[in-house]
Design a protein around this motif. Structure first.
Motif, PDB file in Angstrom:
ATOM      1  N   LEU A   1       0.809  -1.217   0.000  1.00 29.10           N
ATOM      2  CA  LEU A   1       0.000   0.000   0.000  1.00 29.10           C
ATOM      3  C   LEU A   1       0.846   1.273   0.000  1.00 29.10           C
ATOM      4  N   GLY A   2       2.156   1.117   0.057  1.00 34.76           N
ATOM      5  CA  GLY A   2       3.034   2.273  -0.041  1.00 34.76           C
ATOM      6  C   GLY A   2       3.290   2.989   1.269  1.00 34.76           C
ATOM      7  N   ALA A   3       3.135   2.316   2.396  1.00 32.93           N
ATOM      8  CA  ALA A   3       3.384   2.952   3.695  1.00 32.93           C
ATOM      9  C   ALA A   3       4.877   3.135   3.955  1.00 32.93           C
ATOM     10  N   LEU A   4       5.709   2.424   3.223  1.00 28.48           N
ATOM     11  CA  LEU A   4       7.150   2.570   3.368  1.00 28.48           C
ATOM     12  C   LEU A   4       7.601   3.684   2.427  1.00 28.48           C
ATOM     13  N   ARG A   5       7.752   4.867   2.963  1.00 30.48           N
ATOM     14  CA  ARG A   5       8.133   6.009   2.135  1.00 30.48           C
ATOM     15  C   ARG A   5       9.435   6.647   2.589  1.00 30.48           C
ATOM     16  N   THR A   6       9.688   6.623   3.857  1.00 28.80           N
ATOM     17  CA  THR A   6      10.897   7.255   4.385  1.00 28.80           C
ATOM     18  C   THR A   6      11.816   6.189   4.957  1.00 28.80           C
ATOM     19  N   LYS A   7      13.016   6.597   5.300  1.00 33.78           N
ATOM     20  CA  LYS A   7      13.973   5.672   5.895  1.00 33.78           C
ATOM     21  C   LYS A   7      13.425   5.123   7.214  1.00 33.78           C
ATOM     22  N   ARG A   8      12.791   5.989   7.973  1.00 37.22           N
ATOM     23  CA  ARG A   8      12.253   5.572   9.270  1.00 37.22           C
ATOM     24  C   ARG A   8      11.093   4.580   9.114  1.00 37.22           C
ATOM     25  N   SER A   9      10.154   4.874   8.224  1.00 41.13           N
ATOM     26  CA  SER A   9       9.026   3.950   8.038  1.00 41.13           C
ATOM     27  C   SER A   9       9.506   2.627   7.455  1.00 41.13           C
ATOM     28  N   ALA A  10      10.486   2.672   6.566  1.00 43.12           N
ATOM     29  CA  ALA A  10      11.034   1.430   6.017  1.00 43.12           C
ATOM     30  C   ALA A  10      11.686   0.613   7.124  1.00 43.12           C
ATOM     31  N   TYR A  11      12.358   1.281   8.035  1.00 43.70           N
ATOM     32  CA  TYR A  11      13.007   0.598   9.147  1.00 43.70           C
ATOM     33  C   TYR A  11      11.969  -0.070  10.053  1.00 43.70           C
ATOM     34  N   TRP A  12      10.897   0.644  10.396  1.00 41.65           N
ATOM     35  CA  TRP A  12       9.908   0.117  11.330  1.00 41.65           C
ATOM     36  C   TRP A  12       8.972  -0.910  10.699  1.00 41.65           C
ATOM     37  N   PHE A  13       8.516  -0.663   9.480  1.00 41.03           N
ATOM     38  CA  PHE A  13       7.543  -1.558   8.867  1.00 41.03           C
ATOM     39  C   PHE A  13       8.171  -2.793   8.223  1.00 41.03           C
ATOM     40  N   SER A  14       9.404  -2.686   7.764  1.00 37.84           N
ATOM     41  CA  SER A  14       9.978  -3.804   7.022  1.00 37.84           C
ATOM     42  C   SER A  14      10.939  -4.645   7.845  1.00 37.84           C
ATOM     43  N   GLY A  15      11.618  -4.030   8.784  1.00 36.29           N
ATOM     44  CA  GLY A  15      12.639  -4.754   9.525  1.00 36.29           C
ATOM     45  C   GLY A  15      13.933  -4.860   8.746  1.00 36.29           C
ATOM     46  N   ILE A  16      13.987  -4.274   7.565  1.00 39.02           N
ATOM     47  CA  ILE A  16      15.203  -4.309   6.752  1.00 39.02           C
ATOM     48  C   ILE A  16      16.089  -3.162   7.222  1.00 39.02           C
ATOM     49  N   ARG A  17      17.237  -3.488   7.733  1.00 38.48           N
ATOM     50  CA  ARG A  17      18.114  -2.485   8.338  1.00 38.48           C
ATOM     51  C   ARG A  17      19.261  -2.056   7.429  1.00 38.48           C
ATOM     52  N   ARG A  18      19.726  -2.935   6.569  1.00 39.65           N
ATOM     53  CA  ARG A  18      20.951  -2.663   5.819  1.00 39.65           C
ATOM     54  C   ARG A  18      20.749  -1.882   4.530  1.00 39.65           C
ATOM     55  N   ARG A  19      19.599  -1.972   3.948  1.00 40.34           N
ATOM     56  CA  ARG A  19      19.397  -1.330   2.640  1.00 40.34           C
ATOM     57  C   ARG A  19      18.344  -0.237   2.762  1.00 40.34           C
ATOM     58  N   GLU A  20      18.708   0.920   2.284  1.00 39.89           N
ATOM     59  CA  GLU A  20      17.760   2.033   2.299  1.00 39.89           C
ATOM     60  C   GLU A  20      16.681   1.803   1.250  1.00 39.89           C
ATOM     61  N   LEU A  21      15.560   2.433   1.487  1.00 41.40           N
ATOM     62  CA  LEU A  21      14.447   2.320   0.555  1.00 41.40           C
ATOM     63  C   LEU A  21      14.664   3.320  -0.579  1.00 41.40           C
ATOM     64  N   THR A  22      15.287   2.851  -1.633  1.00 38.74           N
ATOM     65  CA  THR A  22      15.522   3.647  -2.832  1.00 38.74           C
ATOM     66  C   THR A  22      15.110   2.808  -4.036  1.00 38.74           C
ATOM     67  N   PRO A  23      14.752   3.442  -5.131  1.00 37.53           N
ATOM     68  CA  PRO A  23      14.344   2.658  -6.307  1.00 37.53           C
ATOM     69  C   PRO A  23      15.343   1.574  -6.724  1.00 37.53           C
ATOM     70  N   PRO A  24      16.659   1.805  -6.650  1.00 33.31           N
ATOM     71  CA  PRO A  24      17.561   0.698  -6.997  1.00 33.31           C
ATOM     72  C   PRO A  24      17.490  -0.490  -6.029  1.00 33.31           C
ATOM     73  N   ASN A  25      17.034  -0.260  -4.810  1.00 34.54           N
ATOM     74  CA  ASN A  25      16.936  -1.338  -3.830  1.00 34.54           C
ATOM     75  C   ASN A  25      15.540  -1.958  -3.750  1.00 34.54           C
ATOM     76  N   PHE A  26      14.624  -1.516  -4.603  1.00 32.69           N
ATOM     77  CA  PHE A  26      13.279  -2.078  -4.551  1.00 32.69           C
ATOM     78  C   PHE A  26      13.285  -3.580  -4.803  1.00 32.69           C
ATOM     79  N   TRP A  27      14.194  -4.066  -5.617  1.00 31.76           N
ATOM     80  CA  TRP A  27      14.250  -5.505  -5.868  1.00 31.76           C
ATOM     81  C   TRP A  27      14.468  -6.268  -4.563  1.00 31.76           C
ATOM     82  N   TRP A  28      15.265  -5.715  -3.666  1.00 32.26           N
ATOM     83  CA  TRP A  28      15.532  -6.370  -2.395  1.00 32.26           C
ATOM     84  C   TRP A  28      14.265  -6.387  -1.526  1.00 32.26           C
TER      85      TRP A  28
END
Length: 155
Positions: free
Chosen positions: A69-96
């Motif tokens: 639904l697109g709730a992961l928009r910022t570094k902080r929301s990506a950290y809290w909602f995804s649990g992914i710590r090592r890769r920032e939420l950027t278009p090149p990292n969307f595959w991850w």
């Protein structure tokens, strides 16, 4: 993704088994099986019916909905909602992110499959529409998680 989540929930109310005794036909939904469980049953099938299926459905929805639904928009929301710590939420990292979320949904679907097989291991032909809808919903959730959120062109 939303359709898959809806199917998983609706599947609990659709007959999982239909059987005939003489001229009587009876259907059993997942919730009927849940209400008939006794505390003395300790198999994997009993654990699946008693609580694991509900945890898996809730976990599937809570882990993939924020991503799709697109709730992961910022570094902080990506950290809290995804649990992914090592890769920032950027278009090149969307595959991850797509891989991680689809992988989580796949693991949960595999547990559903194991639970259904444990319930019907004596005769797999008795599996009813409810179980198939649950599995279809799980597959749709995986597809939605693999596709991910819609990227907007606005900058």
């Amino acid at each position: 993704m939303a359709l898959g989540g809806i199917l998983e929930v609706v599947a609990l109310f659709i007959p999982w088994v239909t059987f005939t005794l003489g001229s009587q036909t009876a259907s059993v939904t997942f919730l009927d099986a849940f209400s008939k469980m006794t505390s003395g049953m300790d198999s994997f099938a009993a654990m699946y019916v008693r609580f694991l299926a509900f945890i898996l459905i809730a976990g599937t929805l809570l882990s993939t909905l924020p991503w799709t639904l697109g709730a992961l928009r910022t570094k902080r929301s990506a950290y809290w909602f995804s649990g992914i710590r090592r890769r920032e939420l950027t278009p090149p990292n969307f595959w991850w992110y797509r891989t991680v979320f689809a992988g989580r949904a796949t693991v949960m679907l595999l547990f559903h499959i194991a639970g259904i097989i444990a319930m019907f291991y004596e005769d797999l032909s008795k599996i009813g529409l409810g179980a198939y809808l649950l599995l279809l919903g799980g597959v749709l959730v995986i597809v939605g998680a693999a596709i991910g959120p819609k990227l907007t062109a606005a900058r």
